[in-house]
Write an enzyme that holds these catalytic residues in place. Structure first.
Site, PDB file in Angstrom:
ATOM      1  N   LYS A 163     -37.867  51.281 -52.222  1.00  0.00           N
ATOM      2  CA  LYS A 163     -38.178  50.214 -51.264  1.00  0.00           C
ATOM      3  C   LYS A 163     -37.414  50.542 -49.999  1.00  0.00           C
ATOM      4  O   LYS A 163     -36.180  50.522 -49.976  1.00  0.00           O
ATOM      5  CB  LYS A 163     -37.759  48.844 -51.799  1.00  0.00           C
ATOM      6  CG  LYS A 163     -38.011  47.753 -50.774  1.00  0.00           C
ATOM      7  CD  LYS A 163     -37.459  46.403 -51.191  1.00  0.00           C
ATOM      8  CE  LYS A 163     -37.276  45.547 -49.939  1.00  0.00           C
ATOM      9  NZ  LYS A 163     -36.642  44.261 -50.220  1.00  0.00           N
ATOM     10  N   ALA A 210     -39.707  38.994 -48.889  1.00  0.00           N
ATOM     11  CA  ALA A 210     -38.742  38.239 -48.074  1.00  0.00           C
ATOM     12  C   ALA A 210     -39.317  36.925 -47.557  1.00  0.00           C
ATOM     13  O   ALA A 210     -40.479  36.836 -47.181  1.00  0.00           O
ATOM     14  CB  ALA A 210     -38.237  39.064 -46.889  1.00  0.00           C
ATOM     15  N   GLY A 211     -38.472  35.925 -47.567  1.00  0.00           N
ATOM     16  CA  GLY A 211     -38.792  34.631 -46.974  1.00  0.00           C
ATOM     17  C   GLY A 211     -39.279  33.587 -47.963  1.00  0.00           C
ATOM     18  O   GLY A 211     -39.381  32.420 -47.632  1.00  0.00           O
ATOM     19  N   ASN A 221     -35.642  37.428 -54.072  1.00  0.00           N
ATOM     20  CA  ASN A 221     -34.330  37.533 -54.710  1.00  0.00           C
ATOM     21  C   ASN A 221     -33.547  36.236 -54.552  1.00  0.00           C
ATOM     22  O   ASN A 221     -33.320  35.508 -55.512  1.00  0.00           O
ATOM     23  CB  ASN A 221     -33.557  38.715 -54.083  1.00  0.00           C
ATOM     24  CG  ASN A 221     -32.251  39.006 -54.812  1.00  0.00           C
ATOM     25  OD1 ASN A 221     -31.812  38.277 -55.682  1.00  0.00           O
ATOM     26  ND2 ASN A 221     -31.606  40.091 -54.466  1.00  0.00           N
TER      27      ASN A 221
END
Lengths: 325, 255
Positions: free
Chosen positions: B95, B183-184, B205
């Site tokens: 990643k 993300a977010g 995460n």
């Protein structure tokens, strides 16, 4: 009379020895590295007795067992019960709300309360105050424990424990990992700084989404600044990034920390089990007490009591996860 | 279902491995949710095999490991970290994360494209963490990426999909490329939202690790992502301005 042999003169070993001696057992201590000093990871600890704050990111036993710590230590060393102040910068206020939801025993502190508690903190309008928490100076605590044991006639041997001893209590932290298959090291880094111009009288935690940090006053303008928690078993040196983050946190609390002298940097590995809770294990003739993780001073009294219960009375506290005597 | 470099994933949830209260809770979150991919930060956990015990725990989860280059700010750092990750984890998946801005952790897309090219040339299967910019997406594909991972919102912000329009446009522009919202995501509804748009997976995460009960939240995220995927496959109805009775009224008997 049976002699109990404690291996390891860190916070765990000394607390276990003190508890055993207090209950009338005959105790001796082995540590080839000598009396408490920089070779043990509890030398580098913050010394916060903060079960309510720690509960933010720990399991319930830390909150419950940790509450035994203040009284236990107060009988053996100087403990300052001035509470803990938790603050966050404006942009991290959501973290403060979360912290208050995830913990117990705090009151909200506004600008005036913060100013009354710690006039030298600048620019914080919102905080949380944990009035019941306390702190101690870990190095002094270790030395006081050690001296107290010697006064009680506990023998200290600056050697390895001889092979084949009975009634051994192994409190060596990560050094015992070959006998504790699920023990790991978690890197922690800290700084000691001197900033005589700044007067902070109690532990202050600065919340940040990635790097929550705290500062603990050690008296005479000396502060302990800690601590990183990194899943790494490299204990060679503090990294530049960690030092930058620790110092930035101090600077955010009061820019006058920019003028501080850096007295010490410290790195060591905290012994931890997979759930980050301590364990007491009896394997053959040895009782292992280990895995105190970030909570050496907070949980050592409970662990010491649990070891004494097992060794002297054969009763099993919740920390005993295996008993193959 | 689109495959990721030839690998079919069992479900659309990818979870990070940082910030959990303990490795035991991390493990439980994976087991309970069934997430099929674990991202690992090599840089943060130290070089030279120093994080071995922790990494072994992650490998013992038995899921696909997706090492990341979190915390890298330059092409050189990212490439070195990727090479190290390949050694440590024995996988050519990476990643690719190249941070361009400290406060928003926004990716530096120029360096991202450059690093992606170097790494794909070196045999890596690159999962780039990118913005929702179409042209950047195109450049990444040209550089050899076969997956795109646009952000929903800044890392750790939990704001959900900031720009649904752009994410829709991306799905339409790259119909054959596996797309992951990375993300977010803060809530299961965000995960479902991304999947309803036709995304192939969500990667998160903080929302799980920092929840009061990470295990419960991981399970909620999985169920939401699955629900979103099913909804997308079911071809949802179009929203409309006026009511449309679900029971026909014409021809009803008058009593």
């Amino acid at each position: 009379m049976t002699t109990r042999s404690v291996i390891g003169a860190g916070v765990c070993g000394l607390a276990v020895a003190a508890e055993l001696a207090m209950r009338g057992a005959k105790v001796q201590i082995f540590d080839p590295a000598g009396p408490p000093g920089p070779h043990g990871c509890s030398w580098w600890a913050g010394g916060m007795l903060a079960p309510w704050c720690e509960y933010e990111n720990a399991e319930e036993p830390v909150l419950r067992l940790g509450q035994q710590a203040i009284g236990w230590w107060a009988e053996r060393t100087a403990v300052t019960k001035a509470g803990t102040l938790v603050v966050a910068s404006k942009r991290d206020l959501p973290d403060l709300r979360r912290f208050s939801r995830r913990t117990e025993g705090c009151t909200e502190a506004g600008r005036e309360e913060i100013a009354a508690l710690e006039p030298d903190l600048h620019g914080f309008g919102r905080g949380l105050f944990f009035a019941e928490e306390a702190h101690l100076d870990p190095r002094k605590a270790l030395q006081d424990l050690f001296r107290g044991l010697q006064e009680k006639g506990v023998e200290f041997h600056k050697t390895f424990a001889p092979q084949g001893l009975d009634n051994v209590i192994d409190c060596r932290g990560l050094a015992a990992r070959e006998y504790l298959y699920d023990l790991r090291g978690v890197k922690g880094e800290m700084l000691v700084i001197r900033a005589p111009d700044v007067q902070i009288t109690r532990p202050v935690r600065l919340l940040h989404p990635r790097i929550p940090l705290y500062i603990v006053p050690r008296g005479d303008g000396v502060y302990m600044l800690g601590a990183t928690t990194i899943e790494s078993e490299d204990s060679s040196r503090i990294t530049a990034r960690s030092m930058l983050e620790l110092l930035s946190a101090a600077y955010a609390l009061n820019p006058a920390f920019g003028e501080a002298e850096v007295l010490e940097t410290g790195v060591d590995l905290r012994p931890a089990f997979p759930d980050n809770l301590p364990r007491i294990r009896r394997l053959g003739k040895t009782i292992y007490a280990n895995g105190l993780y970030r909570h050496g001073y907070l949980l050592a009294p409970a662990v010491a009591r649990g070891v004494a219960d097992l060794a002297l009375n054969n009763t099993h506290s919740e920390m005993v996860d295996e008993d193959r005597a | 279902m689109r495959s990721f470099y030839g690998t079919e994933l069992p479900n659309p949830l990818m979870l990070g491995t940082a910030q959990y209260p303990s490795p035991a809770i991390l493990e439980e979150a994976f087991r309970t949710s069934g997430a099929g991919v674990a991202t690992v930060s090599l840089r943060r956990e130290g070089a030279g095999g120093a994080g071995q015990t922790f990494w072994q725990m992650i490998q013992d989860l038995g899921v696909h490991i997706l090492p990341n280059t979190a915390g890298c700010h330059t092409v050189k750092e990212a490439v070195t970290t990727a090479q190290m990750a390949r050694e440590v984890f024995g996988t050519d998946w990476i990643k690719l994360e190249l941070i361009g801005h400290t406060d928003s952790l926004q990716p530096d897309v120029f360096q991202l494209v450059e690093a992606a090219r170097i790494l794909t040339d070196d045999g890596f299967k690159v999962f780039p963490y990118t913005t929702d910019d179409l042209i950047v997406g195109e450049r990444l594909l040209e550089a050899g990426c076969e997956v795109l991972m646009p952000w929903g919102a800044p890392i750790g912000s939990g704001r959900g999909l900031n720009n649904e329009y752009a994410l829709r446009a991306m799905r339409a522009e790259f119909p054959d490329t596996p797309l992951v919202v990375d993300a977010g995501i803060g809530l299961p509804s965000h995960a479902a939202h991304a999947m309803e748009l036709g995304y192939d997976a969500v990667l998160l995460n903080t929302a799980v690790a920092r929840a009061g009960d990470p295990v419960l939240m991981a399970k909620a995220m999985m169920q939401a992502a699955e629900a979103g995927r099913l909804a997308h496959e079911a071809d949802p109805i179009e929203a409309r301005d006026m009511a449309e009775a679900s029971t026909p009224v014409i021809g009803k008997a008058f009593l």
